[in-house]
Design a protein around this motif. Structure first.
Motif, PDB file in Angstrom:
ATOM      1  N   ALA A   1     -10.882  -0.563  19.345  1.00 50.04           N
ATOM      2  CA  ALA A   1     -11.040  -2.019  19.305  1.00 50.04           C
ATOM      3  C   ALA A   1      -9.711  -2.710  19.027  1.00 50.04           C
ATOM      4  O   ALA A   1      -9.344  -3.678  19.710  1.00 50.04           O
ATOM      5  N   MET A   2      -8.983  -2.214  18.043  1.00 49.57           N
ATOM      6  CA  MET A   2      -7.702  -2.842  17.709  1.00 49.57           C
ATOM      7  C   MET A   2      -6.696  -2.678  18.845  1.00 49.57           C
ATOM      8  O   MET A   2      -5.928  -3.593  19.146  1.00 49.57           O
ATOM      9  N   GLY A   3      -6.729  -1.538  19.499  1.00 53.01           N
ATOM     10  CA  GLY A   3      -5.850  -1.322  20.651  1.00 53.01           C
ATOM     11  C   GLY A   3      -6.155  -2.276  21.786  1.00 53.01           C
ATOM     12  O   GLY A   3      -5.252  -2.859  22.387  1.00 53.01           O
ATOM     13  N   ALA A   4      -7.433  -2.458  22.084  1.00 57.17           N
ATOM     14  CA  ALA A   4      -7.820  -3.383  23.160  1.00 57.17           C
ATOM     15  C   ALA A   4      -7.453  -4.820  22.800  1.00 57.17           C
ATOM     16  O   ALA A   4      -7.034  -5.594  23.658  1.00 57.17           O
ATOM     17  N   LEU A   5      -7.598  -5.162  21.543  1.00 59.74           N
ATOM     18  CA  LEU A   5      -7.235  -6.505  21.097  1.00 59.74           C
ATOM     19  C   LEU A   5      -5.743  -6.750  21.331  1.00 59.74           C
ATOM     20  O   LEU A   5      -5.348  -7.805  21.834  1.00 59.74           O
ATOM     21  N   HIS A   6      -4.928  -5.760  21.010  1.00 56.52           N
ATOM     22  CA  HIS A   6      -3.476  -5.920  21.140  1.00 56.52           C
ATOM     23  C   HIS A   6      -2.967  -5.736  22.564  1.00 56.52           C
ATOM     24  O   HIS A   6      -1.864  -6.186  22.875  1.00 56.52           O
ATOM     25  N   GLN A   7      -3.758  -5.107  23.425  1.00 59.31           N
ATOM     26  CA  GLN A   7      -3.357  -4.891  24.814  1.00 59.31           C
ATOM     27  C   GLN A   7      -3.989  -5.897  25.767  1.00 59.31           C
ATOM     28  O   GLN A   7      -4.001  -5.690  26.976  1.00 59.31           O
ATOM     29  N   SER A   8      -4.534  -6.976  25.238  1.00 59.35           N
ATOM     30  CA  SER A   8      -5.212  -7.971  26.075  1.00 59.35           C
ATOM     31  C   SER A   8      -4.868  -9.366  25.582  1.00 59.35           C
ATOM     32  O   SER A   8      -4.157  -9.535  24.599  1.00 59.35           O
ATOM     33  N   ASP A   9      -5.401 -10.338  26.288  1.00 58.21           N
ATOM     34  CA  ASP A   9      -5.290 -11.734  25.868  1.00 58.21           C
ATOM     35  C   ASP A   9      -6.588 -12.209  25.245  1.00 58.21           C
ATOM     36  O   ASP A   9      -6.864 -13.407  25.207  1.00 58.21           O
ATOM     37  N   ALA A  10      -7.388 -11.272  24.763  1.00 57.80           N
ATOM     38  CA  ALA A  10      -8.697 -11.600  24.206  1.00 57.80           C
ATOM     39  C   ALA A  10      -8.595 -12.034  22.750  1.00 57.80           C
ATOM     40  O   ALA A  10      -7.672 -11.653  22.029  1.00 57.80           O
ATOM     41  N   ASP A  11      -9.577 -12.809  22.339  1.00 51.51           N
ATOM     42  CA  ASP A  11      -9.728 -13.219  20.951  1.00 51.51           C
ATOM     43  C   ASP A  11     -10.683 -12.298  20.205  1.00 51.51           C
ATOM     44  O   ASP A  11     -10.662 -12.216  18.983  1.00 51.51           O
ATOM     45  N   LEU A  12     -11.555 -11.644  20.968  1.00 56.60           N
ATOM     46  CA  LEU A  12     -12.628 -10.832  20.407  1.00 56.60           C
ATOM     47  C   LEU A  12     -12.859  -9.633  21.318  1.00 56.60           C
ATOM     48  O   LEU A  12     -12.882  -9.777  22.537  1.00 56.60           O
ATOM     49  N   VAL A  13     -13.026  -8.454  20.703  1.00 59.31           N
ATOM     50  CA  VAL A  13     -13.143  -7.203  21.451  1.00 59.31           C
ATOM     51  C   VAL A  13     -14.290  -6.379  20.898  1.00 59.31           C
ATOM     52  O   VAL A  13     -14.534  -6.378  19.691  1.00 59.31           O
TER      53      VAL A  13
END
Length: 174
Positions: free
Chosen positions: A85-97
């Motif tokens: 989850a933290m990786g996807a948050l940091h590898q995207s422009d998302a606010d929520l993962v």
């Protein structure tokens, strides 16, 4: 996919109102959460991207999951779900993962990680990371469907904490 389309539509409407973009990091659901979201017309306004990281190598390569975490806890674990989850948050422009990892079966279950065990982690830019697990029943398809539904529900439940300050009341007409 009973109820999933309605969940995705309602999630999308809430994301648009809140100005929130989502991303997914999926293992056992194989992109099913992202697919459910993108079945919703207009989802490009609130869905940034999805990571399908079925192999351990993909979890490490795309999301930065640590080899040590995988070695110590296994792919189906709370620490791995949280790192996904933290990786996807940091590898995207998302606010929520949301991250999903589990044992969909019919094989692969153990006494401590039975078929149907699915770990979820929900991470937001403003609220850290929360995790939980469910043990679903049924065959492989049923377990994956239930995991998709739970991921959408969990994302919706995170919206007030993740984006409440960004929600603006509608402008009155007339």
């Amino acid at each position: 996919m009973s109820g999933i389309d309605e969940l995705s539509r309602a999630l999308g409407e809430a994301c648009v109102r809140a100005g929130v973009k989502l991303a997914t990091a999926e293992s056992c659901t194989g992109g099913g959460v992202g697919e459910a979201i993108t079945r919703t017309p207009g989802s490009s306004a609130w869905f940034d991207r999805g990571f399908v990281t079925y192999s351990n190598y993909a979890k490490v390569d795309l999301l930065g999951v640590k080899q040590e975490t995988l070695g110590s806890h296994g792919a189906v674990s709370e620490p791995v779900a949280r790192e996904m989850a933290m990786g996807a948050l940091h590898q995207s422009d998302a606010d929520l993962v949301v991250a999903v990892t589990g044992v969909a079966g019919p094989d692969g279950g153990t006494a401590t990680k039975p078929v149907g065990l699915v770990w979820f982690a929900f991470a937001s830019l403003e609220g850290g990371c929360q995790s939980r697990f469910e043990v679903f029943g049924g065959d492989r398809a049923a377990i994956r469907e239930q995991a998709v539904r739970e991921a959408l529900r969990g994302l919706a439940a995170m919206l007030p904490a993740a984006a409440l300050s960004e929600v603006t009341p509608p402008v009155k007409q007339g």
